[in-house]
Write an enzyme that holds these catalytic residues in place. Structure first.
Site, PDB file in Angstrom:
ATOM      1  N   SER A   1       2.905   8.320 -15.670  1.00 14.69           N
ATOM      2  CA  SER A   1       2.100   9.338 -16.355  1.00 14.69           C
ATOM      3  C   SER A   1       2.919  10.157 -17.341  1.00 14.69           C
ATOM      4  CB  SER A   1       1.451  10.278 -15.330  1.00 14.69           C
ATOM      5  OG  SER A   1       2.439  10.957 -14.576  1.00 14.69           O
TER       6      SER A   1
ATOM      7  N   GLY B   1       0.720   6.954 -12.240  1.00 14.66           N
ATOM      8  CA  GLY B   1       0.850   6.540 -10.852  1.00 14.66           C
ATOM      9  C   GLY B   1       1.658   5.281 -10.635  1.00 14.66           C
TER      10      GLY B   1
ATOM     11  N   ASN C   1       7.422   7.734  -8.913  1.00 13.80           N
ATOM     12  CA  ASN C   1       6.435   7.519  -7.864  1.00 13.80           C
ATOM     13  C   ASN C   1       7.007   6.756  -6.674  1.00 13.80           C
ATOM     14  OD1 ASN C   1       4.005   8.798  -8.975  1.00 13.80           O
ATOM     15  ND2 ASN C   1       4.211   7.281 -10.594  1.00 13.80           N
TER      16      ASN C   1
ATOM     17  N   ASP D   1      -0.986  23.225 -15.281  1.00 12.39           N
ATOM     18  CA  ASP D   1      -0.692  22.815 -13.912  1.00 12.39           C
ATOM     19  C   ASP D   1       0.734  23.179 -13.516  1.00 12.39           C
ATOM     20  OD1 ASP D   1       1.099  20.700 -14.847  1.00 12.39           O
ATOM     21  OD2 ASP D   1      -0.668  19.483 -15.220  1.00 12.39           O
TER      22      ASP D   1
ATOM     23  N   HIS E   1       3.312  18.860 -15.476  1.00  4.76           N
ATOM     24  CA  HIS E   1       3.435  17.902 -16.575  1.00  4.76           C
ATOM     25  C   HIS E   1       3.780  18.619 -17.881  1.00  4.76           C
ATOM     26  CE1 HIS E   1       1.405  15.075 -13.861  1.00  4.76           C
ATOM     27  NE2 HIS E   1       1.906  14.130 -14.639  1.00  4.76           N
TER      28      HIS E   1
END
Length: 235
Positions: free
Chosen positions: A58, A95, A127, A208, A211
């Site tokens: 991502s 992901g 990940n 958030d 990111h």
């Protein structure tokens, strides 16, 4: 080669890993669309185009950003602004693990005109750490990615990641060591930490808090740019 992290600096990195893991289920996979290249000359220019494949998760795909603000698009614009005839192809999937990147490497490379990129930026592993996957298996997957790229005649720039410290010191040591070991074994340049200069700065992240926002991507590109230019000079 790797940036040192200690004390309270572990917390922002851990939060970053946790959010990316959440994105596995919350964010749709990349639709495979490529960002449009910025113009850098007349349509009749005979300059050869250099193709760069950005293979990642991502963070590469541009989660939460407009396509023009994603890492591949910003890198392409920056390189073209420097007078280089390049196309940076976005091969990031939210992901994705190192196993996922390996599984789709073939078709990602086939999508490049001529079937081979000139340079592959490999930015995978975050990940794997989030899921607590065996660093030895990640090493095997990344090694196969490097081998396939090099066997195809592509140059590689390996972008490192760091394990969250709540996985334990042994796990973190094994995980973090994978990138410099592979860079040395396969004689490829290493950019130690993809999120260097951004992960610890809330002002460079999306709401958030994890990111990178558009400005954060700009910082990542500027910090990585000398490494990319060096790799391109070796083509």
């Amino acid at each position: 080669m790797r940036p040192a992290m200690s004390g309270l600096r572990y917390l922002p990195v851990l939060l970053c890993w946790c959010f990316v893991l959440a994105a596995v289920t919350a964010a749709p996979a990349s639709d495979g669309k490529q960002p449009a290249p910025a113009g850098n000359g007349s349509a009749g220019s005979a300059a050869r185009v250099t193709y760069i494949l950005a293979l990642g998760d991502s963070l590469t795909a541009g989660y939460g950003l407009e396509s023009a603000d994603s890492f591949p698009a910003v890198l392409e614009k920056r390189l073209r602004g420097a007078g280089l005839s390049v196309r940076v192809i976005n091969a990031g999937v939210s992901g994705d693990t190192s196993a996922g990147g390996l599984a789709r490497l073939g078709w990602a490379m086939d999508a490049v005109p001529g079937g081979r990129p000139d340079l592959v930026i490999v930015a995978l592993g975050a990940n794997d750490a989030l899921r607590g996957l065996d660093p030895a298996m990640m090493r095997t997957n990344l090694a196969r990615i490097l081998e396939q790229c090099l066997d195809a005649g592509a140059r590689v720039l390996l972008a490192g990641m760091q394990a969250p410290r709540n996985m334990g010191t042994d796990y973190a040591a094994q995980f973090d060591a994978v990138y410099p070991e592979l860079a040395q074994q396969y004689d490829v340049p290493l950019y130690p930490f993809f999120l260097e200069g951004v992960a610890l700065d809330p002002a460079l992240n999306q709401p958030d808090g994890i990111h990178p926002d558009a400005q954060g991507v700009q910082v990542i590109v500027e910090k990585m740019l000398p490494h990319v230019l060096s790799a391109l000079r070796d083509l």
